[in-house]
Enzyme design. Structure first.
Site, PDB file in Angstrom:
ATOM      1  N   TYR A 100       2.530  -9.047 -18.745  1.00  0.00           N
ATOM      2  CA  TYR A 100       3.702  -8.862 -17.701  1.00  0.00           C
ATOM      3  C   TYR A 100       4.128  -9.255 -16.777  1.00  0.00           C
ATOM      4  CZ  TYR A 100       6.484  -8.870 -23.138  1.00  0.00           C
ATOM      5  OH  TYR A 100       6.475  -8.928 -23.957  1.00  0.00           O
ATOM      6  N   ARG A 149       0.357  -6.189 -30.002  1.00  0.00           N
ATOM      7  CA  ARG A 149       1.882  -7.040 -30.593  1.00  0.00           C
ATOM      8  C   ARG A 149       1.459  -8.486 -31.108  1.00  0.00           C
ATOM      9  NH1 ARG A 149       6.871  -5.975 -30.149  1.00  0.00           N
ATOM     10  NH2 ARG A 149       5.974  -7.621 -31.163  1.00  0.00           N
ATOM     11  N   HIS A 152       5.135 -13.314 -29.275  1.00  0.00           N
ATOM     12  CA  HIS A 152       6.453 -13.220 -29.391  1.00  0.00           C
ATOM     13  C   HIS A 152       6.826 -13.079 -27.622  1.00  0.00           C
ATOM     14  CE1 HIS A 152       5.299  -8.871 -27.896  1.00  0.00           C
ATOM     15  NE2 HIS A 152       6.437  -9.099 -27.263  1.00  0.00           N
TER      16      HIS A 152
HETATM   17 FE    FE Z   1       7.016  -7.828 -25.869  1.00  0.00          FE
END
Ligand code: FE
Length: 229
Positions: A100, A149, A152
């Site tokens: 990110y 994760r 997504h």
């Molecule tokens: Fe996320």
């Protein structure tokens, strides 16, 4: 009692301290608290109108982002199947490496100077939306070696008032990490979990350029897309 010349003497019987508003008023100036993100009274992407290219995450910088180019589209409806028109949809996601842009992501992965990972659009009269972006990478959840994760994309859907906000996540079909995903696996109902997974959609694909995915969102009701609270 106060003796300032401007002070209005209360009538007899009302001169006790309990009725003396001067005593009960603040003694110090108000403290101005810096606004925080969760105090926001408007979408975090600002007050400006949604631009025609805000839904194209590949076109926000001078260069083309790394990764698999995809189209993500779908239809937003209420529990009765009626289109949710003019809804603000904001998405945010990791880059192709699973990184990110925000400072809290300290994973040892590269940033992509050509990819911010945030976009927005409005649903049309039929409740439809469309984004062009890249397929995000998986990222670790740090619980244990097998805790990652699944790939997504985060979705926020905002109605006319911020009280009507629906936050959810789109996953990708066939992702081997889905089974152990630490967020998706908290949903006990397998059918509800499946509603978070987009469908491969060749009709939305661009030949030789981008794969298409369809992610329909149902806001409430028996077939609701699971939302974060
Ligand atoms: Fe996320």
């Amino acid at each position: 009692m106060y003796t300032e010349p401007w002070y209005v003497q209360l009538p007899e019987g009302f001169s006790t301290p309990e009725f003396d508003t001067k005593i009960w008023s603040p003694k110090k100036p108000l403290v101005i608290v810096e606004p925080r993100l969760f105090d926001a009274s408007a979408p975090v992407y600002g007050y400006g109108e949604v631009g025609p290219t805000d839904n194209d995450l590949l076109a926000q910088h001078d260069g083309v982002p790394m990764g698999e180019h995809i189209i993500v589209h779908g239809r937003v409806t209420d529990s009765w199947g009626r289109p949710a028109r003019n809804l603000l949809i904001e998405i945010w996601q990791a880059n192709a490496a699973g990184k990110y842009v925000h400072d809290h992501d300290n994973t040892p992965k590269p940033h992509d100077p050509h990819f911010t990972g945030a976009g927005r659009t409005l649903t049309n009269a039929d409740g439809e939306y469309r984004f062009r972006t890249i397929k995000p990478g998986a990222y670790p959840w740090w619980k244990d070696r097998e805790s990652w994760r699944a790939q997504h994309i985060h979705f926020s859907l905002t109605g006319r008032g911020l009280a009507e906000r629906y936050v959810t996540q789109m996953q990708f079909p066939g992702d081997p990490l889905l089974e152990r995903d630490p967020v998706v696996s908290t949903i006990p109902d397998a059918k509800a979990r499946a509603r978070l997974v987009a469908q491969l959609d060749w009709d939305a694909a661009i030949t030789g350029v981008a794969i298409g995915y369809r992610f329909d969102i149902v806001l409430g009701g028996f077939y609701a897309t699971p939302a974060e609270h």
